[in-house]
Write an enzyme that holds these catalytic residues in place. Structure first.
Site, PDB file in Angstrom:
ATOM      1  N   GLY A   7     101.178  74.477  48.706  1.00  0.00           N
ATOM      2  CA  GLY A   7     102.017  73.577  47.924  1.00  0.00           C
ATOM      3  C   GLY A   7     101.625  72.136  48.189  1.00  0.00           C
ATOM      4  O   GLY A   7     100.981  71.827  49.198  1.00  0.00           O
ATOM      5  N   THR A   8     101.979  71.258  47.273  1.00  0.00           N
ATOM      6  CA  THR A   8     101.683  69.834  47.429  1.00  0.00           C
ATOM      7  C   THR A   8     102.940  69.023  47.155  1.00  0.00           C
ATOM      8  O   THR A   8     103.875  69.496  46.504  1.00  0.00           O
ATOM      9  CB  THR A   8     100.573  69.378  46.461  1.00  0.00           C
ATOM     10  OG1 THR A   8     100.992  69.614  45.110  1.00  0.00           O
ATOM     11  CG2 THR A   8      99.274  70.123  46.718  1.00  0.00           C
ATOM     12  N   SER A  47     104.619  64.556  47.556  1.00  0.00           N
ATOM     13  CA  SER A  47     104.326  63.127  47.506  1.00  0.00           C
ATOM     14  C   SER A  47     103.539  62.648  48.721  1.00  0.00           C
ATOM     15  O   SER A  47     102.746  61.713  48.627  1.00  0.00           O
ATOM     16  CB  SER A  47     105.637  62.332  47.427  1.00  0.00           C
ATOM     17  OG  SER A  47     106.389  62.706  46.300  1.00  0.00           O
ATOM     18  N   PHE A  48     103.749  63.297  49.868  1.00  0.00           N
ATOM     19  CA  PHE A  48     103.157  62.797  51.113  1.00  0.00           C
ATOM     20  C   PHE A  48     101.982  63.622  51.608  1.00  0.00           C
ATOM     21  O   PHE A  48     101.337  63.233  52.578  1.00  0.00           O
ATOM     22  CB  PHE A  48     104.216  62.744  52.225  1.00  0.00           C
ATOM     23  CG  PHE A  48     105.475  62.042  51.814  1.00  0.00           C
ATOM     24  CD1 PHE A  48     105.427  60.817  51.179  1.00  0.00           C
ATOM     25  CD2 PHE A  48     106.710  62.618  52.045  1.00  0.00           C
ATOM     26  CE1 PHE A  48     106.594  60.169  50.793  1.00  0.00           C
ATOM     27  CE2 PHE A  48     107.877  61.974  51.660  1.00  0.00           C
ATOM     28  CZ  PHE A  48     107.813  60.747  51.032  1.00  0.00           C
ATOM     29  N   GLY A  49     101.723  64.769  50.988  1.00  0.00           N
ATOM     30  CA  GLY A  49     100.635  65.590  51.482  1.00  0.00           C
ATOM     31  C   GLY A  49     100.681  66.988  50.918  1.00  0.00           C
ATOM     32  O   GLY A  49     100.995  67.187  49.751  1.00  0.00           O
ATOM     33  N   LYS A 101     102.373  71.964  57.483  1.00  0.00           N
ATOM     34  CA  LYS A 101     102.730  70.845  56.624  1.00  0.00           C
ATOM     35  C   LYS A 101     101.963  69.615  57.106  1.00  0.00           C
ATOM     36  O   LYS A 101     102.125  69.180  58.244  1.00  0.00           O
ATOM     37  CB  LYS A 101     104.240  70.592  56.664  1.00  0.00           C
ATOM     38  CG  LYS A 101     104.740  69.620  55.611  1.00  0.00           C
ATOM     39  CD  LYS A 101     106.260  69.632  55.549  1.00  0.00           C
ATOM     40  CE  LYS A 101     106.784  68.739  54.436  1.00  0.00           C
ATOM     41  NZ  LYS A 101     108.268  68.811  54.330  1.00  0.00           N
ATOM     42  N   ASP A 109     119.073  68.909  49.494  1.00  0.00           N
ATOM     43  CA  ASP A 109     117.978  69.166  48.552  1.00  0.00           C
ATOM     44  C   ASP A 109     117.873  70.637  48.192  1.00  0.00           C
ATOM     45  O   ASP A 109     116.775  71.189  48.107  1.00  0.00           O
ATOM     46  CB  ASP A 109     116.658  68.657  49.116  1.00  0.00           C
ATOM     47  CG  ASP A 109     115.613  68.403  48.007  1.00  0.00           C
ATOM     48  OD1 ASP A 109     116.018  68.284  46.828  1.00  0.00           O
ATOM     49  OD2 ASP A 109     114.418  68.326  48.327  1.00  0.00           O
ATOM     50  N   ASN A 121     112.934  75.092  47.004  1.00  0.00           N
ATOM     51  CA  ASN A 121     113.090  74.962  48.453  1.00  0.00           C
ATOM     52  C   ASN A 121     113.677  76.207  49.099  1.00  0.00           C
ATOM     53  O   ASN A 121     114.048  76.186  50.282  1.00  0.00           O
ATOM     54  CB  ASN A 121     113.965  73.752  48.788  1.00  0.00           C
ATOM     55  CG  ASN A 121     113.202  72.445  48.663  1.00  0.00           C
ATOM     56  OD1 ASN A 121     111.977  72.438  48.571  1.00  0.00           O
ATOM     57  ND2 ASN A 121     113.918  71.342  48.657  1.00  0.00           N
ATOM     58  N   THR A 140     117.282  66.244  44.072  1.00  0.00           N
ATOM     59  CA  THR A 140     116.650  66.627  42.808  1.00  0.00           C
ATOM     60  C   THR A 140     117.643  66.395  41.674  1.00  0.00           C
ATOM     61  O   THR A 140     118.788  66.838  41.768  1.00  0.00           O
ATOM     62  CB  THR A 140     116.224  68.103  42.875  1.00  0.00           C
ATOM     63  OG1 THR A 140     115.245  68.256  43.915  1.00  0.00           O
ATOM     64  CG2 THR A 140     115.632  68.564  41.549  1.00  0.00           C
TER      65      THR A 140
END
Length: 326
Positions: free
Chosen positions: A15-16, A18-20, A37, A132, A137, A167
């Site tokens: 998975g991808t 915003s930060f990595g 992660k 979230d 998730n 979200t």
């Protein structure tokens, strides 16, 4: 536990964000699989998420031992990245399952919702808001049990907080209004999740975020005639626009939710002890099978170089001082 990155063989991206990205990682000596992660420090700093990232690491530590929360195994950092080594949950996202089947049978939705309730019970007992909840998730274990992942928005809140995060489809009215909020926002999100599992889409959905927020603030939840009657009552009580009247924060607390008639067939003690057979078991060819996850482009050498060059001007000591617990 400190992470020794050289002990792991990094495989495909799961998975991808915003930060990595999240990578499948196999321990070279034991053969065990994990989810790694990998966060780019430059993006965490640029987007002013240092505090959130440190909080995620801390709160994942406090989630240890609960069967429906992803378990943190180790952390580490190098100059360009932060690393969180987590248990590998190979069944994929609930989102992917919903995308395939559109809607879930009532007893399946009830099973997943009940496990989320128990996860929230554990977090709220420690004054932790998750903030979230969404199908993306919620991962499914090899056996078919829920695992909540991504604690990037989780926060210790003993009274109220005012941060706008989450979200859009799952935001409670008080988050949008900025009037201050507490644990009632997680119960609102549970109501949205139950609706989406049974209807195939969230109740206030609109392509325009402005119209979506207007719906959340002012529109009534609408149900198809076939929508389960007991689930309808639960959703309405969880999505009361007045957080003080929302199920889960009344005098009975979480017991009001656990005693709701929609959950009448749930044995909460056996469910927590993993003694209830999950209604769906993901197909897995082996411990490291990642076929239940979508395919993503892998990091290129140019992207790896950019992650380093973006930190030019920062000393190693300063970067490490920003993330002392990694």
């Amino acid at each position: 536990m400190p992470l020794e990155l050289e002990e792991f063989a990094l495989q495909r991206t799961l998975g991808t964000g915003s930060f990595g990205r999240v990578l499948l990682a196999q321990h070279r000596q034991t053969g065990a699989f994990y989810a790694l992660k990998k966060l780019r420090k430059s993006e965490v700093i640029r987007l002013k998420q240092v505090e959130h990232t440190n909080s995620e690491r801390s709160l994942l530590g406090r989630a240890r031992g609960h069967p429906f929360l992803a378990q943190l195994q180790a952390t580490g950092q190098d100059r360009a990245h932060l690393y969180l080594l987590l248990e590998y949950v190979g069944g994929g996202e609930l989102f992917s399952l919903l995308r395939k089947v559109k809607t879930l049978p009532v007893f399946v939705a009830q099973f997943y919702a009940a496990q989320v309730v128990l996860a929230f019970e554990h977090l709220h007992a420690q004054d932790i808001l998750y903030r979230d909840l969404k199908p993306e998730n919620i991962l499914l274990s090899a056996e078919g049990n829920v695992k909540l992942v991504d604690f990037g928005f989780a926060k210790v809140v003993r009274d109220q907080t005012w941060t706008l995060c989450g979200t859009p489809d799952y935001l409670a009215p008080e988050i949008i209004l900025g009037t201050g909020y507490g644990r009632a926002v997680d119960w609102w999100a549970l109501g949205i999740l139950v609706y989406e599992m049974l209807a195939g889409f969230p109740p206030f959905y609109h392509e325009s975020h402005m119209k979506l927020y207007d719906n959340i603030l002012h529109a009534d939840v609408r149900f198809a005639p076939s929508f389960d009657a007991l689930a309808r009552d639960l959703v309405l009580r969880l999505t009361d626009k007045n957080p003080a009247l929302r199920l889960g924060v009344l005098a009975g607390g979480i017991e009001d939710i656990k005693r709701h008639p929609w959950f009448q067939d749930v044995d909460w003690d056996r469910l927590l002890a993993l003694q209830v057979r999950p209604p769906y078991r993901p197909r897995l060819a082996g411990a490291g099978d990642c076929s239940n996850f979508d395919c993503y482009p892998e990091e290129t050498p140019e992207e790896a170089a950019q992650a380093l060059s973006a930190l030019d001007g920062y000393s190693a000591q300063y970067l490490e001082s920003l993330f002392p617990d990694f």
